[in-house]
Design a protein around this motif. Structure first.
Motif, PDB file in Angstrom:
ATOM      1  N   LYS A 130      45.000  36.360  34.236  1.00 57.15           N
ATOM      2  CA  LYS A 130      46.892  36.899  33.990  1.00 57.15           C
ATOM      3  C   LYS A 130      47.207  38.424  34.438  1.00 57.15           C
ATOM      4  O   LYS A 130      46.557  38.689  33.758  1.00 57.15           O
ATOM      5  CB  LYS A 130      47.866  36.322  32.488  1.00 57.15           C
ATOM      6  N   PRO A 161      49.956  29.165  40.903  1.00 54.00           N
ATOM      7  CA  PRO A 161      49.431  30.421  41.377  1.00 54.00           C
ATOM      8  C   PRO A 161      48.115  31.336  40.279  1.00 54.00           C
ATOM      9  O   PRO A 161      47.642  32.462  40.913  1.00 54.00           O
ATOM     10  CB  PRO A 161      50.201  31.001  40.447  1.00 54.00           C
ATOM     11  N   ALA A 162      47.321  30.157  39.721  1.00 55.40           N
ATOM     12  CA  ALA A 162      46.361  30.962  38.997  1.00 55.40           C
ATOM     13  C   ALA A 162      44.920  30.174  39.573  1.00 55.40           C
ATOM     14  O   ALA A 162      43.984  30.580  38.821  1.00 55.40           O
ATOM     15  CB  ALA A 162      46.476  30.701  37.315  1.00 55.40           C
ATOM     16  N   THR A 211      47.824  37.275  43.442  1.00 56.89           N
ATOM     17  CA  THR A 211      48.244  35.753  42.626  1.00 56.89           C
ATOM     18  C   THR A 211      47.423  34.664  43.382  1.00 56.89           C
ATOM     19  O   THR A 211      46.217  35.658  44.456  1.00 56.89           O
ATOM     20  CB  THR A 211      49.742  35.070  42.896  1.00 56.89           C
TER      21      THR A 211
END
Length: 523
Positions: free
Chosen positions: A93, A139-140, A104
């Protein structure tokens, strides 16, 4: 010539520590590196630093001092399904690129899809032959799909990630990004004067912690003798040197010699399509007639290991000592006789009126390759083979690969697949670039290499690589000579250097400064 070089080095060692342009290398928060090679570009998609340690970029994974994979941009090591066909990576993160934009999964997808894009001239596309798709699950989270199991796939995830927003819609082959990149790494590019130097500055917002070494100047000097002289003149804080030149710093106050092990081979690529060397008997004879240990003692000042295949002894789980070539001149001469290449009254070999001739090429600025070429040619000549030595360029070496042998370098300590597959598999014979330069073809070798890369069972991989090495030793396409120990001279101003077994590529990346971002000044 060698006496002149050593005299210049010795004289310069007593000179001031100012560089020729008046600058100094006094600050422990900056470093000036004399590098033996210059990258063509700084875009990972095109092939810059594909095995990590890129300084400007991070991959999903990195390596520690023992070469074990560890998470980098990935929050944990990527995982694979039981069949090895699907790999998943979850990102850390709050990682940002050096321009402040967030990382991302889309950036990861863009990077790998660009490598696979046929319109992109990526030098590493062959590493990803098994990769069929990359998608962002969220996104991760990134998911990789393979067409077949590829055991060393995790090793390929050290590739630096580029920002999609900076490159989408551009021609990646000529993008401005290639010389002025944006990455997530510990350093950013302040300037790059091609053919001269590159200046990096610390990324103070680096997710892994701001580096203590704030400025890195990399000066590109391909000539070994020139680097030695400029190091001695005080222009550099550190440089890579051939072992004998490095020894001039032994017991020199304020300096230290660093000798790192490597899987970096130097080998004589033997043309398989030259009539004289088209026979496995002749290629085996050349291998048996070369005194590798004498080369290590005389040329490398003891800094290296004998080589017989591209698989280094440091790849301990895979290396087969039984496939090595002993030094046996009598057996070499017997094989040449059996192949019909017999000595005449002048001691020279010929067959059906055709002389046994094998030109030996090497790249002109490389002192070490020159000495290895001369030593190799001398041994070959003792077998009755005409082996003229020629200084040239890498481009000419490639152009003449059907008619002449050449002293090449390569190798890595990460996995035998990356060390051997593109170098010896017949599917790469005749392709452009630095793959299968000898046009070698052996179906048993092909089968073993294919089996090894597709098997997820370590025991099955071990068996396949044993079979590969034995088949190769019976029908060699090269005379691999030595695995080098890389030798460096370094000002003794920093703590934090860790020994790592190095690959062939050791310019700014996998060298003694592979973890430069973690160095700290000595108090």
């Amino acid at each position: 010539m060698r006496r002149t070089v050593f005299a210049l080095v010795a004289a310069a060692l007593v000179a001031s520590c100012s560089s020729p342009d008046g600058s100094t290398t006094a600050s422990a928060t900056s470093i000036v590196i004399g590098a033996g090679s210059e990258p063509e570009n700084l875009n990972p998609v095109l092939g810059y630093a594909p095995d990590g340690a890129a300084k400007i970029f991070d991959g999903l994974v990195a390596r520690d001092a023992s070469l074990a994979l560890k998470p980098a941009l990935a929050a944990e090591l990527p995982t694979a399904t039981a069949d090895g066909l699907t790999w998943t990576a979850k990102l850390r993160k709050d990682i940002t690129f050096s321009d402040g934009t967030p990382l991302t999964a889309d950036d990861v997808v863009f990077t790998y899809k660009s490598v696979l894009d046929k319109k992109v001239n990526s030098t590493i596309a062959s590493r990803f032959d098994a990769l069929t798709d990359v998608v962002a699950k969220d996104p991760a989270t990134v998911e990789f799909t393979l067409s077949h199991a590829y055991a060393p796939f995790a090793q390929q995830l050290a590739l630096g990630i580029v920002p999609a927003a900076k490159l989408t819609g551009q021609d990646l082959n000529s993008a401005a990004f290639n010389t002025a990149p944006v990455g997530t790494g510990p350093y950013t590019v302040e300037s790059w004067r091609k053919g001269d130097r590159m200046v990096l500055k610390a990324n103070e917002k680096y997710w892994g912690g701001a580096p203590a070494v704030k400025s890195v100047t990399v000066v590109f000097v391909p000539d070994d003798n020139a680097r030695a002289t400029r190091m001695a003149a005080g222009e550099f804080d550190g440089t890579v040197l051939p072992p004998k030149l490095a020894q001039t710093y032994r017991d020199k106050s304020g300096y230290k010699i660093v000798r790192n092990p490597s899987a970096d081979y130097r080998g004589l690529g033997i043309p398989s399509e030259l009539p004289f060397t088209s026979s496995p008997q002749v290629r085996r004879a050349i291998n048996l007639g070369i005194n590798r240990q004498a080369m290590i003692d005389a040329v490398l000042a003891g800094s290296g290991k004998p080589a017989s295949t591209p698989i280094s002894p440091y790849l301990k789980d895979w290396y087969d000592e039984g496939s090595s070539f002993r030094y046996d001149v009598a057996e070499a001469e017997k094989l040449l006789d059996e192949a019909g290449w017999r000595k005449g009254a002048d001691g020279k070999r010929a067959k059906d009126g055709q002389p046994a001739k094998l030109p030996v090429l090497y790249p002109a600025p490389d002192v070490l390759r020159k000495e290895l070429a001369l030593a190799t040619a001398s041994d070959i000549a003792k077998l009755g083979i005409d082996a003229p030595v020629e200084a040239t360029t890498f481009e000419i070496m490639l152009q003449r690969r059907k008619e002449a042998a050449a002293v090449w370098g390569g190798g890595d300590p990460y996995d035998p697949d990356t060390a051997a597959y593109t170098l010896l598999h017949s599917r790469y014979a005749g392709q452009d670039g630095y793959v299968n330069m000898t046009l070698y073809k052996n179906s048993t070798v092909d089968t073993a290499l294919d089996t090894a890369r597709r098997s997820l069972d370590p025991a099955a991989r071990k068996k396949a690589y044993d079979e590969f090495q034995k088949a190769y030793a019976a029908d060699p396409g090269w005379a691999f000579l030595v695995f080098l120990d890389h030798t460096y001279v370094l000002r003794d101003k920093w703590n934090g250097q860790e020994t790592q077994v190095e690959p062939h590529d050791h310019g700014l990346v996998h060298a003694v400064w592979w973890n430069l971002e973690r160095w700290t000044p000595k108090s």
